[in-house]
Design a protein around this motif. Structure first.
Motif, PDB file in Angstrom:
ATOM      1  N   GLY A  98       0.813  -1.220   0.000  1.00 29.27           N
ATOM      2  CA  GLY A  98       0.000   0.000   0.000  1.00 29.27           C
ATOM      3  C   GLY A  98       0.842   1.263   0.000  1.00 29.27           C
ATOM      4  O   GLY A  98       2.075   1.226  -0.134  1.00 29.27           O
ATOM      5  N   VAL A 104       5.571  -8.852   1.030  1.00 25.87           N
ATOM      6  CA  VAL A 104       4.554  -9.810   0.579  1.00 25.87           C
ATOM      7  C   VAL A 104       3.396  -8.987   0.045  1.00 25.87           C
ATOM      8  O   VAL A 104       2.803  -8.198   0.790  1.00 25.87           O
ATOM      9  N   ALA A 118      -0.204  -8.917  -2.519  1.00 23.32           N
ATOM     10  CA  ALA A 118      -1.186  -9.675  -3.303  1.00 23.32           C
ATOM     11  C   ALA A 118      -1.026  -9.387  -4.795  1.00 23.32           C
ATOM     12  O   ALA A 118      -1.492 -10.159  -5.632  1.00 23.32           O
ATOM     13  N   TYR A 161       1.870  -4.960  -8.351  1.00 17.10           N
ATOM     14  CA  TYR A 161       1.779  -3.504  -8.498  1.00 17.10           C
ATOM     15  C   TYR A 161       1.126  -2.827  -7.301  1.00 17.10           C
ATOM     16  O   TYR A 161       0.220  -3.375  -6.668  1.00 17.10           O
ATOM     17  N   SER A 174      -4.432   5.439  -5.485  1.00 18.92           N
ATOM     18  CA  SER A 174      -5.873   5.735  -5.410  1.00 18.92           C
ATOM     19  C   SER A 174      -6.220   7.160  -5.838  1.00 18.92           C
ATOM     20  O   SER A 174      -7.332   7.417  -6.291  1.00 18.92           O
ATOM     21  N   GLU A 214       2.134 -12.838  -3.139  1.00 19.22           N
ATOM     22  CA  GLU A 214       1.154 -13.731  -2.509  1.00 19.22           C
ATOM     23  C   GLU A 214       0.329 -12.934  -1.524  1.00 19.22           C
ATOM     24  O   GLU A 214       0.732 -11.836  -1.111  1.00 19.22           O
ATOM     25  N   THR A 215      -0.779 -13.527  -1.129  1.00 15.08           N
ATOM     26  CA  THR A 215      -1.642 -12.872  -0.146  1.00 15.08           C
ATOM     27  C   THR A 215      -1.286 -13.365   1.248  1.00 15.08           C
ATOM     28  O   THR A 215      -1.035 -14.559   1.446  1.00 15.08           O
ATOM     29  N   ASP A 244       0.270  -3.257   5.902  1.00 21.47           N
ATOM     30  CA  ASP A 244      -0.299  -2.135   5.128  1.00 21.47           C
ATOM     31  C   ASP A 244      -1.134  -2.778   4.010  1.00 21.47           C
ATOM     32  O   ASP A 244      -0.823  -2.656   2.829  1.00 21.47           O
ATOM     33  N   ILE A 245      -2.169  -3.496   4.439  1.00 22.77           N
ATOM     34  CA  ILE A 245      -2.961  -4.290   3.494  1.00 22.77           C
ATOM     35  C   ILE A 245      -4.263  -3.596   3.086  1.00 22.77           C
ATOM     36  O   ILE A 245      -5.123  -4.198   2.449  1.00 22.77           O
ATOM     37  N   ILE A 277     -14.422  -3.435  -5.792  1.00 17.66           N
ATOM     38  CA  ILE A 277     -13.285  -2.786  -6.446  1.00 17.66           C
ATOM     39  C   ILE A 277     -12.094  -2.569  -5.510  1.00 17.66           C
ATOM     40  O   ILE A 277     -11.113  -1.954  -5.887  1.00 17.66           O
ATOM     41  N   HIS A 337      -5.792  -3.721  -5.979  1.00 22.90           N
ATOM     42  CA  HIS A 337      -5.352  -4.355  -7.224  1.00 22.90           C
ATOM     43  C   HIS A 337      -6.526  -4.884  -8.052  1.00 22.90           C
ATOM     44  O   HIS A 337      -6.352  -5.239  -9.216  1.00 22.90           O
ATOM     45  N   GLU A 381     -16.544  11.150  -6.477  1.00 23.55           N
ATOM     46  CA  GLU A 381     -15.605  11.176  -7.608  1.00 23.55           C
ATOM     47  C   GLU A 381     -15.941  10.092  -8.629  1.00 23.55           C
ATOM     48  O   GLU A 381     -15.920  10.339  -9.838  1.00 23.55           O
ATOM     49  N   MET A 382     -16.236   8.905  -8.124  1.00 29.55           N
ATOM     50  CA  MET A 382     -16.483   7.808  -9.062  1.00 29.55           C
ATOM     51  C   MET A 382     -17.789   8.023  -9.822  1.00 29.55           C
ATOM     52  O   MET A 382     -17.874   7.688 -11.006  1.00 29.55           O
ATOM     53  N   CYS A 403      -5.681  -0.089   7.134  1.00 28.71           N
ATOM     54  CA  CYS A 403      -5.905  -1.255   8.009  1.00 28.71           C
ATOM     55  C   CYS A 403      -5.648  -0.936   9.477  1.00 28.71           C
ATOM     56  O   CYS A 403      -6.010  -1.701  10.364  1.00 28.71           O
ATOM     57  N   GLY A 416      -5.707   7.894   1.379  1.00 31.60           N
ATOM     58  CA  GLY A 416      -4.335   7.721   0.913  1.00 31.60           C
ATOM     59  C   GLY A 416      -3.424   8.851   1.385  1.00 31.60           C
ATOM     60  O   GLY A 416      -2.235   8.648   1.635  1.00 31.60           O
ATOM     61  N   ALA A 462      -2.136   7.848   4.681  1.00 31.21           N
ATOM     62  CA  ALA A 462      -1.309   6.637   4.571  1.00 31.21           C
ATOM     63  C   ALA A 462       0.097   6.986   4.065  1.00 31.21           C
ATOM     64  O   ALA A 462       1.095   6.501   4.598  1.00 31.21           O
TER      65      ALA A 462
HETATM   66  C1  LIG Z   1     -12.662   4.353  -5.606  1.00 26.34           C
HETATM   67  C2  LIG Z   1     -11.773   4.931  -4.558  1.00 26.34           C
HETATM   68  C3  LIG Z   1     -11.176   6.168  -4.775  1.00 26.34           C
HETATM   69  C4  LIG Z   1     -10.359   6.736  -3.815  1.00 26.34           C
HETATM   70  N1  LIG Z   1      -9.762   7.937  -4.082  1.00 26.34           N
HETATM   71  C5  LIG Z   1      -8.935   8.479  -3.165  1.00 26.34           C
HETATM   72  C6  LIG Z   1      -8.277   9.725  -3.441  1.00 26.34           C
HETATM   73  O1  LIG Z   1      -8.488  10.336  -4.492  1.00 26.34           O
HETATM   74  N2  LIG Z   1      -7.422  10.217  -2.506  1.00 26.34           N
HETATM   75  C7  LIG Z   1      -7.174   9.556  -1.319  1.00 26.34           C
HETATM   76  O2  LIG Z   1      -6.377  10.037  -0.501  1.00 26.34           O
HETATM   77  N3  LIG Z   1      -7.789   8.396  -1.030  1.00 26.34           N
HETATM   78  C8  LIG Z   1      -8.660   7.840  -1.925  1.00 26.34           C
HETATM   79  N4  LIG Z   1      -9.287   6.647  -1.641  1.00 26.34           N
HETATM   80  C9  LIG Z   1      -8.966   5.960  -0.370  1.00 26.34           C
HETATM   81  C10 LIG Z   1      -7.686   5.198  -0.582  1.00 26.34           C
HETATM   82  O3  LIG Z   1      -7.858   4.223  -1.585  1.00 26.34           O
HETATM   83  C11 LIG Z   1      -7.197   4.490   0.656  1.00 26.34           C
HETATM   84  O4  LIG Z   1      -7.332   5.285   1.784  1.00 26.34           O
HETATM   85  C12 LIG Z   1      -5.724   4.136   0.463  1.00 26.34           C
HETATM   86  O5  LIG Z   1      -5.597   3.296  -0.650  1.00 26.34           O
HETATM   87  C13 LIG Z   1      -5.176   3.473   1.682  1.00 26.34           C
HETATM   88  O6  LIG Z   1      -3.877   3.120   1.427  1.00 26.34           O
HETATM   89  P1  LIG Z   1      -3.266   1.856   2.131  1.00 26.34           P
HETATM   90  O7  LIG Z   1      -1.794   2.032   2.060  1.00 26.34           O
HETATM   91  O8  LIG Z   1      -3.863   1.648   3.456  1.00 26.34           O
HETATM   92  O9  LIG Z   1      -3.737   0.606   1.285  1.00 26.34           O
HETATM   93  P2  LIG Z   1      -3.875   0.366  -0.275  1.00 26.34           P
HETATM   94  O10 LIG Z   1      -3.292   1.444  -1.077  1.00 26.34           O
HETATM   95  O11 LIG Z   1      -5.280  -0.025  -0.519  1.00 26.34           O
HETATM   96  O12 LIG Z   1      -2.943  -0.872  -0.502  1.00 26.34           O
HETATM   97  C14 LIG Z   1      -3.082  -2.086   0.154  1.00 26.34           C
HETATM   98  C15 LIG Z   1      -2.335  -3.098  -0.666  1.00 26.34           C
HETATM   99  O13 LIG Z   1      -2.273  -4.312   0.017  1.00 26.34           O
HETATM  100  C16 LIG Z   1      -2.569  -5.384  -0.873  1.00 26.34           C
HETATM  101  N5  LIG Z   1      -3.219  -6.392  -0.076  1.00 26.34           N
HETATM  102  C17 LIG Z   1      -4.482  -6.407   0.369  1.00 26.34           C
HETATM  103  N6  LIG Z   1      -4.704  -7.494   1.127  1.00 26.34           N
HETATM  104  C18 LIG Z   1      -3.526  -8.168   1.165  1.00 26.34           C
HETATM  105  C19 LIG Z   1      -3.099  -9.341   1.804  1.00 26.34           C
HETATM  106  N7  LIG Z   1      -3.918 -10.071   2.584  1.00 26.34           N
HETATM  107  N8  LIG Z   1      -1.826  -9.763   1.610  1.00 26.34           N
HETATM  108  C20 LIG Z   1      -0.969  -9.026   0.848  1.00 26.34           C
HETATM  109  N9  LIG Z   1      -1.314  -7.896   0.223  1.00 26.34           N
HETATM  110  C21 LIG Z   1      -2.581  -7.473   0.397  1.00 26.34           C
HETATM  111  C22 LIG Z   1      -3.458  -4.794  -1.939  1.00 26.34           C
HETATM  112  O14 LIG Z   1      -3.259  -5.454  -3.142  1.00 26.34           O
HETATM  113  C23 LIG Z   1      -2.977  -3.364  -2.007  1.00 26.34           C
HETATM  114  O15 LIG Z   1      -2.024  -3.199  -3.008  1.00 26.34           O
HETATM  115  C24 LIG Z   1     -10.130   6.052  -2.587  1.00 26.34           C
HETATM  116  C25 LIG Z   1     -10.736   4.821  -2.361  1.00 26.34           C
HETATM  117  C26 LIG Z   1     -11.548   4.253  -3.330  1.00 26.34           C
HETATM  118  C27 LIG Z   1     -12.193   2.929  -3.052  1.00 26.34           C
END
Ligand SMILES: Cc1cc2nc3c(=O)[nH]c(=O)nc-3n(C[C@H](O)[C@H](O)[C@H](O)COP(=O)(O)OP(=O)(O)OC[C@H]3O[C@@H](n4cnc5c(N)ncnc54)[C@H](O)[C@@H]3O)c2cc1C
Length: 359
Positions: free
Chosen positions: A10, A33, A35, A38, A42, A76-77, A104-105, A124, A128, A154-155, A273, A286, A289
């Motif tokens: 993430g 690790v 999933a 890439y 967001s 892997e997950t 950071d999942i 969605i 990924h 936005e969506m 998370c 994001g 994060a």
């Molecule tokens: C449609 C949409 C639009 C958004 N737009 C914005 C925006 O414009 N600006 C903004 O600030 N926030 C936005 N957000 C919120 C944003 O997506 C999240 O707050 C942000 O992605 C959180 O980042 P993160 O690092 O916690 O996790 P993420 O960026 O979600 O990354 C988590 C990663 O962990 C991986 N993963 C998940 N489970 C596992 C597992 N069990 N094992 C290994 N890997 C795993 C996933 O593949 C993913 O790559 C949006 C959310 C959505 C749904």
């Protein structure tokens, strides 16, 4: 040799990876690790859904970063982790032991409070899944978005814009939201734009059930759909609670200001998370994060060396640029609200700058 396992690619871990230099301690082995190979950014999801960005514009190759920095990459997950054994279990069944584990999942979009939603929705998130599932939303005759926060707004604009530009003017986008979307002033701008563009808004009504054809609302309304997505707030991955470590009411893992779980100083968590004990109402976004990356990087290393840990202090105000389709955006900063094309260009500049930092 000590081992740090980073679970999930993430926003926060991406920043940790960026900060890990070649000169780092060779007595520590780092493993990512993820999933997916890439990381998906967001901030550019809306532009991707609208067709403004390609897939390469919005993703970062984690495997390549790991190769360049001599970090083990495992696509892997993470299925579970056992704090007592200091061990994670991967989807292949492989087990890895760790000295420090960092999570950071992200989060999911599958709440179980809305009957039938989990089976009927296009999910969605995790991130990924986004790019591969977006086409069904673009091409839905009746697309219903449940939720009224920034992502839902936005969506809705993005899918509507894509439809306008791709011969699907007679499709309909409907937003079903129970509460205020952003705040009173911003909501009036968004509602005017929804109205102007022909996006249907079911206001002040909660979705309670999804049947084969309709989203049923609390007031007894039936909203026809051909595809439905939920963007009404982040949901916690089940493996967090299953670990036995403390979670908040929604199931997100509790962390202190050092991003460390209060029950086990070897386990860290960040991004969606994590539930910060010091800031329980911090939005799942994001923007926050990314900023946690510097603190997490420092603290993972410092905790192995028994050094002093840093506190994460969220910024009091975050700049929010909400894309409203057609290269226009609404800018929110504190009490300040501005709408226009310039806000979109600013958003595009910031988002492309973010990507350049990692690509
Ligand atoms: C449609 C949409 C639009 C958004 N737009 C914005 C925006 O414009 N600006 C903004 O600030 N926030 C936005 N957000 C919120 C944003 O997506 C999240 O707050 C942000 O992605 C959180 O980042 P993160 O690092 O916690 O996790 P993420 O960026 O979600 O990354 C988590 C990663 O962990 C991986 N993963 C998940 N489970 C596992 C597992 N069990 N094992 C290994 N890997 C795993 C996933 O593949 C993913 O790559 C949006 C959310 C959505 C749904």
């Amino acid at each position: 040799m000590k081992t740090v396992v980073l679970a999930g690619g993430g926003h926060t871990h991406l920043e940790v990876l960026r900060r890990l230099t070649a000169e780092r301690d060779t007595e520590v082995k780092w493993t990512l690790v993820s999933a997916s190979r890439y990381h998906y950014y967001s901030g550019m999801f809306s532009g991707f859904a609208e067709g403004l960005y390609s897939i390469e514009d919005i993703r970062i190759d984690l495997k390549k970063i790991c190769e360049d920095k001599n970090i083990d990459f495992i696509e892997e997950t993470l299925e579970s982790f056992d704090p007592a054994k200091r061990e994670v279990v991967l989807s292949s069944g492989e087990k890895l032991s760790y000295d420090r584990l960092s999570l950071d999942i992200g989060s999911h979009t599958a709440p179980d409070q809305i009957e039938g939603l989990a089976e009927k929705q296009i999910q969605i998130k995790p991130a990924h899944l986004f790019t591969e599932r977006i086409d069904a939303c673009r091409k839905a005759k009746e697309l219903v978005i449940i939720g009224g926060g920034a992502a839902a707004i936005e969506m809705a604009f993005s899918f509507h814009q894509w439809k306008q530009q791709n011969g699907r003017k007679y499709d309909r986008v409907t937003v079903v939201a129970s509460g205020e979307m952003v705040d009173e002033k911003s909501d009036s701008v968004v509602e005017t734009l929804f109205d102007h563009k022909g996006i249907r808004y079911v206001k002040g009504d909660a979705a309670v059930e999804v049947t084969d054809r309709y989203v049923m609302t609390e007031s007894g309304g039936e909203v026809l759909y051909s595809e439905v997505i939920f963007l009404g707030g982040a949901q916690a991955p089940a493996l967090l609670e299953a670990s036995g470590l403390s979670v908040d009411k929604k199931g997100f893992i509790k962390v202190n200001a050092c991003l460390q779980t209060p029950d086990d100083s070897r386990v860290f968590a960040a991004g969606d998370c994590a539930a910060l004990i010091t800031h329980p109402y911090l939005p799942k976004s994001g923007v926050y994060a990314v900023r946690q990356g510097e603190v997490l990087h420092h603290n993972l290393i410092a905790s192995l060396r028994r050094g002093a840990l840093m506190d994460y202090k969220p910024q009091s105000r975050a700049l929010i640029l909400l894309s409203t389709g057609g290269k226009q955006a609404l800018m929110l900063y504190g009490k300040w609200r501005q709408f226009g094309s310039w806000a979109w260009w600013w958003k595009d500049y910031i988002d492309r700058g973010y990507m350049r930092k990692y690509q």
